[in-house]
Design an enzyme around this catalytic site. Structure first.
Site, PDB file in Angstrom:
ATOM      1  N   SER A  60      -3.672   8.068  -4.615  1.00 58.34           N
ATOM      2  CA  SER A  60      -3.623   8.541  -6.008  1.00 58.34           C
ATOM      3  C   SER A  60      -4.875   9.277  -6.463  1.00 58.34           C
ATOM      4  CB  SER A  60      -3.332   7.376  -6.952  1.00 58.34           C
ATOM      5  OG  SER A  60      -1.958   7.037  -6.915  1.00 58.34           O
ATOM      6  N   LYS A  63      -4.311  12.657  -7.912  1.00 57.66           N
ATOM      7  CA  LYS A  63      -4.071  12.948  -9.325  1.00 57.66           C
ATOM      8  C   LYS A  63      -5.270  13.599 -10.001  1.00 57.66           C
ATOM      9  CE  LYS A  63      -0.453   9.577  -9.238  1.00 57.66           C
ATOM     10  NZ  LYS A  63      -0.161   8.166  -9.047  1.00 57.66           N
ATOM     11  N   SER A 120      -1.954   5.856 -13.605  1.00 57.74           N
ATOM     12  CA  SER A 120      -1.528   6.517 -12.363  1.00 57.74           C
ATOM     13  C   SER A 120      -0.030   6.795 -12.332  1.00 57.74           C
ATOM     14  CB  SER A 120      -1.934   5.658 -11.147  1.00 57.74           C
ATOM     15  OG  SER A 120      -2.146   6.444 -10.015  1.00 57.74           O
ATOM     16  N   LYS A 233     -10.888   7.333 -10.778  1.00 59.71           N
ATOM     17  CA  LYS A 233      -9.494   7.253 -10.366  1.00 59.71           C
ATOM     18  C   LYS A 233      -9.379   6.436  -9.094  1.00 59.71           C
ATOM     19  CE  LYS A 233      -5.207   7.888 -10.655  1.00 59.71           C
ATOM     20  NZ  LYS A 233      -5.173   6.490 -10.128  1.00 59.71           N
TER      21      LYS A 233
END
Length: 285
Positions: A60, A63, A120, A233
């Site tokens: 992720s 992202k 997320s 993140k």
């Protein structure tokens, strides 16, 4: 005056060299992650690294570029975008993480960006891709163009969410390049450093709702109430391991620390966060 400036410059360079040597020894020995990079943002200088140019699966952390491209492609972040039904249902079936928006829900691009970065949400990625570029395929093409433009020589994206694909890869060094560029964008920086966000009323959530960042939850899991970490993140798949991209401020200076492939899962100790706390702790000394 010139001699004094030169003496100061040499002293700063010597201190930086010693810090780099100390960190390199410690980072290679003391962290769980298989790949990592620490960057001094102000000087755009790598202070320490570990397997920084080896290919990793970003999970992720994908992202981060997804949010960046969406911010750059959309001229109005208050623009309403409808959550696509079929595409989101497909993400559900693939086991992607979700922010909590429903198929057919109409929300602003800003809401989707926070939903992408904090909890997320895969549905946010799909909606932003279609809302800005017409399709995920076209959006991913823009992600790859940006990677090439930024000199990310060992990066290739195939999707917006980070779900595993053998041809979806990058390096922590490439991601540090991307983050240095992205954090200069005020909209992106504000989203990346948020720990919570409240969505106003929508057609599917008349009272709105609030979500919190996965990073804040992992810090809580690690027993941390206050830290130098400004935001970041997280990422995880079984192939990628635990991943993390963070920004921190220490003694008035900003740093990025990006890691990938720490052993563990959502059910273990947050080894990626523990790595960040350890390395940032060394910078504080």
């Amino acid at each position: 005056i010139a001699a004094e400036e030169e003496r100061r410059r040499q002293q700063e360079e010597e201190e930086r060299r010693k810090l780099e040597e100390r960190l390199n020894v410690q980072i290679n020995m003391d962290i769980y992650s298989k790949a990592a990079i620490v960057k001094d943002v102000q000087n755009n200088k790598v202070l320490a690294s570990k397997n920084a140019e080896e290919r990793i699966y970003p999970a992720s952390m994908t992202k981060v570029p997804t949010a960046l491209i969406a911010v750059e492609e959309l001229s109005d972040l208050d623009e309403k975008i409808k959550i696509p039904v079929e595409e989101v249902l497909a993400e559900y079936e693939r086991g992607a993480s979700m922010a909590g928006f429903q198929p057919g829900e109409e929300v602003s691009a800003k809401d989707l960006l926070y939903g992408l970065m904090l909890p997320s949400g895969a549905e946010c990625c799909v909606a932003l891709a279609e809302g800005s570029c017409g399709s995920e395929k076209e959006f991913v093409s823009e992600m790859n163009k940006k990677a090439k433009k930024l000199g990310m020589k060992n990066t290739h994206f195939t999707n917006t969410t980070g779900l595993h694909d053998d041809n979806h890869y990058t390096t922590v060094e490439d991601l540090s390049r991307l983050l240095c560029y992205a954090m200069k964008n005020q909209d992106f920086s504000k989203i990346f450093t948020a720990f919570s966000y409240s969505v106003p009323a929508t057609n599917k959530h008349p009272e709105g709702f609030t979500f919190f960042s996965t990073l804040s939850q992992e810090l809580q899991k690690a027993g941390v109430k206050d830290s130098c970490i400004l935001g970041g993140k997280t990422g995880y798949t079984s192939n990628a391991g635990l991943c993390l991209a963070t920004a921190a401020e220490i003694n008035g200076k900003k740093y990025f620390f990006i890691t990938a492939h720490a052993q563990g899962s959502h059910n273990t100790e947050p080894y990626h966060v523990l790595d960040a706390l350890s390395v940032y702790g060394k910078l504080e000394k």
